[in-house]
Design a protein around this motif. Sequence first.
Motif, PDB file in Angstrom:
ATOM      1  N   TYR A 118       0.667  -1.157   0.007  1.00  0.00           N
ATOM      2  CA  TYR A 118       0.301  -0.455   0.323  1.00  0.00           C
ATOM      3  C   TYR A 118       1.360   1.275  -0.084  1.00  0.00           C
ATOM      4  CZ  TYR A 118      -4.124  -2.356   0.699  1.00  0.00           C
ATOM      5  OH  TYR A 118      -5.145  -3.409   0.694  1.00  0.00           O
ATOM      6  N   THR A 119       0.235   2.475  -0.821  1.00  0.00           N
ATOM      7  CA  THR A 119       0.573   3.451  -0.479  1.00  0.00           C
ATOM      8  C   THR A 119       0.096   4.660  -0.321  1.00  0.00           C
ATOM      9  OG1 THR A 119       2.475   3.153  -2.307  1.00  0.00           O
ATOM     10  CG2 THR A 119       2.487   5.209  -2.042  1.00  0.00           C
ATOM     11  N   ILE A 120       0.300   5.074   0.954  1.00  0.00           N
ATOM     12  CA  ILE A 120      -0.771   6.176   1.215  1.00  0.00           C
ATOM     13  C   ILE A 120      -0.160   7.504   0.965  1.00  0.00           C
ATOM     14  CG2 ILE A 120      -2.522   6.977   2.923  1.00  0.00           C
ATOM     15  CD1 ILE A 120      -3.024   3.758   2.585  1.00  0.00           C
ATOM     16  N   ILE A 121      -1.388   8.009   0.183  1.00  0.00           N
ATOM     17  CA  ILE A 121      -1.193   9.844   0.344  1.00  0.00           C
ATOM     18  C   ILE A 121      -1.793  10.871   0.922  1.00  0.00           C
ATOM     19  CG2 ILE A 121      -0.138  11.818  -1.335  1.00  0.00           C
ATOM     20  CD1 ILE A 121      -0.250   9.041  -4.151  1.00  0.00           C
ATOM     21  N   ASP A 122      -1.431  11.551   1.736  1.00  0.00           N
ATOM     22  CA  ASP A 122      -1.422  12.591   2.732  1.00  0.00           C
ATOM     23  C   ASP A 122      -1.536  14.131   1.640  1.00  0.00           C
ATOM     24  OD1 ASP A 122      -3.290  13.931   4.669  1.00  0.00           O
ATOM     25  OD2 ASP A 122      -1.248  14.077   5.826  1.00  0.00           O
ATOM     26  N   ALA A 138      -3.367   7.425  -7.711  1.00  0.00           N
ATOM     27  CA  ALA A 138      -3.744   6.616  -7.295  1.00  0.00           C
ATOM     28  C   ALA A 138      -4.730   5.530  -7.960  1.00  0.00           C
ATOM     29  CB  ALA A 138      -4.955   7.862  -5.738  1.00  0.00           C
ATOM     30  N   SER A 139      -5.118   4.861  -7.529  1.00  0.00           N
ATOM     31  CA  SER A 139      -6.463   3.409  -7.432  1.00  0.00           C
ATOM     32  C   SER A 139      -7.408   4.277  -6.942  1.00  0.00           C
ATOM     33  CB  SER A 139      -6.113   2.515  -8.332  1.00  0.00           C
ATOM     34  OG  SER A 139      -5.259   2.290  -6.984  1.00  0.00           O
ATOM     35  N   GLY A 140      -6.990   4.425  -5.518  1.00  0.00           N
ATOM     36  CA  GLY A 140      -8.676   4.654  -5.306  1.00  0.00           C
ATOM     37  C   GLY A 140      -8.345   6.500  -3.875  1.00  0.00           C
ATOM     38  N   THR A 141      -9.089   6.627  -3.884  1.00  0.00           N
ATOM     39  CA  THR A 141      -9.385   7.966  -3.335  1.00  0.00           C
ATOM     40  C   THR A 141     -10.066   7.428  -1.650  1.00  0.00           C
ATOM     41  OG1 THR A 141      -8.760   8.989  -4.295  1.00  0.00           O
ATOM     42  CG2 THR A 141     -10.206  10.151  -3.082  1.00  0.00           C
ATOM     43  N   LEU A 142      -9.328   7.721   0.179  1.00  0.00           N
ATOM     44  CA  LEU A 142     -10.531   7.782   1.047  1.00  0.00           C
ATOM     45  C   LEU A 142     -10.729   9.551   1.361  1.00  0.00           C
ATOM     46  CD1 LEU A 142      -9.801   4.685   0.450  1.00  0.00           C
ATOM     47  CD2 LEU A 142      -9.518   5.396   2.863  1.00  0.00           C
ATOM     48  N   VAL A 175     -13.429   6.276  -5.886  1.00  0.00           N
ATOM     49  CA  VAL A 175     -13.426   6.963  -4.561  1.00  0.00           C
ATOM     50  C   VAL A 175     -13.805   5.942  -4.030  1.00  0.00           C
ATOM     51  CG1 VAL A 175     -15.145   8.047  -2.857  1.00  0.00           C
ATOM     52  CG2 VAL A 175     -14.542   9.538  -5.258  1.00  0.00           C
ATOM     53  N   ILE A 176     -13.149   5.516  -3.121  1.00  0.00           N
ATOM     54  CA  ILE A 176     -13.193   3.790  -2.271  1.00  0.00           C
ATOM     55  C   ILE A 176     -14.221   4.331  -1.472  1.00  0.00           C
ATOM     56  CG2 ILE A 176     -12.006   2.391  -1.148  1.00  0.00           C
ATOM     57  CD1 ILE A 176      -9.764   2.437  -2.518  1.00  0.00           C
ATOM     58  N   GLY A 177     -14.166   5.238  -0.665  1.00  0.00           N
ATOM     59  CA  GLY A 177     -15.601   5.739   0.626  1.00  0.00           C
ATOM     60  C   GLY A 177     -14.835   6.668   1.128  1.00  0.00           C
ATOM     61  N   GLY A 244      -9.365  -3.054   8.179  1.00  0.00           N
ATOM     62  CA  GLY A 244      -9.732  -3.999   7.728  1.00  0.00           C
ATOM     63  C   GLY A 244     -11.446  -4.063   6.882  1.00  0.00           C
ATOM     64  N   GLU A 245     -11.436  -3.170   7.233  1.00  0.00           N
ATOM     65  CA  GLU A 245     -12.748  -3.039   5.633  1.00  0.00           C
ATOM     66  C   GLU A 245     -11.805  -2.613   4.924  1.00  0.00           C
ATOM     67  OE1 GLU A 245     -15.624   0.164   7.716  1.00  0.00           O
ATOM     68  OE2 GLU A 245     -16.967  -0.136   5.864  1.00  0.00           O
ATOM     69  N   LEU A 246     -10.888  -1.219   4.651  1.00  0.00           N
ATOM     70  CA  LEU A 246     -10.679  -0.775   3.424  1.00  0.00           C
ATOM     71  C   LEU A 246      -9.817  -1.554   2.782  1.00  0.00           C
ATOM     72  CD1 LEU A 246      -8.949   1.325   1.679  1.00  0.00           C
ATOM     73  CD2 LEU A 246      -6.985   1.034   3.437  1.00  0.00           C
ATOM     74  N   ILE A 247      -9.062  -3.358   3.316  1.00  0.00           N
ATOM     75  CA  ILE A 247      -8.337  -4.345   3.198  1.00  0.00           C
ATOM     76  C   ILE A 247      -9.937  -5.382   2.012  1.00  0.00           C
ATOM     77  CG2 ILE A 247      -7.371  -6.901   3.633  1.00  0.00           C
ATOM     78  CD1 ILE A 247      -6.022  -5.263   5.244  1.00  0.00           C
ATOM     79  N   ARG A 248     -10.893  -5.423   3.129  1.00  0.00           N
ATOM     80  CA  ARG A 248     -11.760  -6.271   2.267  1.00  0.00           C
ATOM     81  C   ARG A 248     -12.519  -5.574   1.050  1.00  0.00           C
ATOM     82  NH1 ARG A 248     -12.804  -6.348   7.812  1.00  0.00           N
ATOM     83  NH2 ARG A 248     -14.974  -5.450   7.689  1.00  0.00           N
ATOM     84  N   LYS A 249     -12.781  -4.583   1.137  1.00  0.00           N
ATOM     85  CA  LYS A 249     -12.849  -3.738  -0.355  1.00  0.00           C
ATOM     86  C   LYS A 249     -11.844  -3.639  -1.144  1.00  0.00           C
ATOM     87  CE  LYS A 249     -15.323   0.044   1.940  1.00  0.00           C
ATOM     88  NZ  LYS A 249     -17.032   0.528   0.675  1.00  0.00           N
ATOM     89  N   VAL A 250     -10.709  -3.529  -1.248  1.00  0.00           N
ATOM     90  CA  VAL A 250      -9.852  -3.601  -2.234  1.00  0.00           C
ATOM     91  C   VAL A 250      -9.931  -4.681  -2.872  1.00  0.00           C
ATOM     92  CG1 VAL A 250      -9.211  -1.017  -1.833  1.00  0.00           C
ATOM     93  CG2 VAL A 250      -7.854  -2.520  -0.741  1.00  0.00           C
ATOM     94  N   GLU A 251      -8.773  -5.624  -1.926  1.00  0.00           N
ATOM     95  CA  GLU A 251      -8.527  -6.491  -1.616  1.00  0.00           C
ATOM     96  C   GLU A 251      -8.994  -8.241  -2.390  1.00  0.00           C
ATOM     97  OE1 GLU A 251      -5.011  -8.040   1.253  1.00  0.00           O
ATOM     98  OE2 GLU A 251      -4.603  -5.739   1.478  1.00  0.00           O
ATOM     99  N   TYR A 252     -10.461  -8.074  -1.757  1.00  0.00           N
ATOM    100  CA  TYR A 252     -11.333  -9.417  -2.257  1.00  0.00           C
ATOM    101  C   TYR A 252     -12.234  -8.665  -2.592  1.00  0.00           C
ATOM    102  CZ  TYR A 252      -9.510 -10.731   2.734  1.00  0.00           C
ATOM    103  OH  TYR A 252      -8.176 -10.834   3.357  1.00  0.00           O
ATOM    104  N   VAL A 253     -11.669  -8.695  -4.047  1.00  0.00           N
ATOM    105  CA  VAL A 253     -12.891  -8.131  -5.826  1.00  0.00           C
ATOM    106  C   VAL A 253     -12.682  -8.642  -6.938  1.00  0.00           C
ATOM    107  CG1 VAL A 253     -13.147  -5.369  -4.627  1.00  0.00           C
ATOM    108  CG2 VAL A 253     -10.557  -6.140  -6.268  1.00  0.00           C
TER     109      VAL A 253
END
Length: 253
Positions: A118-122, A138-142, A175-177, A244-253
């Motif tokens: 993971y690379t998280i960008i602030d 990014a491939s997703g934005t929070l 937008v992931i969430g 945990g919620e993020l992992i379920r959203k982005v890794e189990y797709v």
Amino acid sequence: MNKVLAIANQKGGVGKTTTAVNLAASLAATKRKVLLIDLDPQGNATTAAGIKENKPNTLYNLFFENIQIMECIYKSSDDYDLLPGGQELIALEVGIRENNKQSFLSKELEALKDKYDYTIIDTPPTLNQLTIEALFAASGTLIPLQCEYYSLEGVTGLMETIQSLSDKNLSNNRVIGIVRTMVDMRNNLAKEVSDELESHFSNLVFNTLIPRNIKLAEAPSHGISGVKYMPSSYGAKAYLALAGELIRKVEYV
Ligand SMILES: Nc1ncnc2c1ncn2[C@@H]1O[C@H](COP(=O)(O)OP(=O)(O)O)[C@@H](O)[C@H]1O
Ligand SMILES: [Mg+2]
């Protein structure tokens, strides 16, 4: 795999940096390899990461001095790596625009494809070129959001920007969430706005609520994440749950 995620909201003080730092720490706690990039000239994430160097290399040095990206990466006092930010990013912002180097960050991050999970960008509290660089890379934005009146203002603009970049095939960001931050459910207004968010954006809102918790605010002055500073606090537990919620959203797709 290196999932690149931007943490964005052009409003200041909504919990972007707190979310970036604690999410990086929480993902690292699950043994995933994590890089946190501080793209804000205020450098708050850099302070919170507690790195030892007093004049670390930033993306400014990478852009203007032709050094390697690995020379800009430092160990944080948590278990994630940090690419620091600071005041000189103001000059970087101008440099990218004046030299027409849009997507500079995306290109640089290719070298790290196999290095991180993971690379998280602030990002800074504006929709300037630095934030756009993060949205491109990014491939997703929070989107962290405080449950107050007017808190949705600007967020729709940000969502439209992300959508239009992807419509023009300039990025594959989505937008992931939305993350509800600094939540105090004793406050009726917060509860109202939070419920409204759920009905309006349903599957775009993370179930995990980040409570207002003093330990999260204290941790940066110790140069450490809230997750490591006080793991038993409500704030730390919430960020671990969010990871945990993020992992379920982005890794189990
Ligand atoms: N869940 C929380 N509980 C208590 N204080 C918080 C929480 N999240 C953020 N803060 C504090 O609120 C302020 C703004 O948060 P910050 O993450 O810096 O926002 P941003 O990066 O969007 O400007 C900081 O002082 C931070 O310590
Ligand atoms: Mg910030």
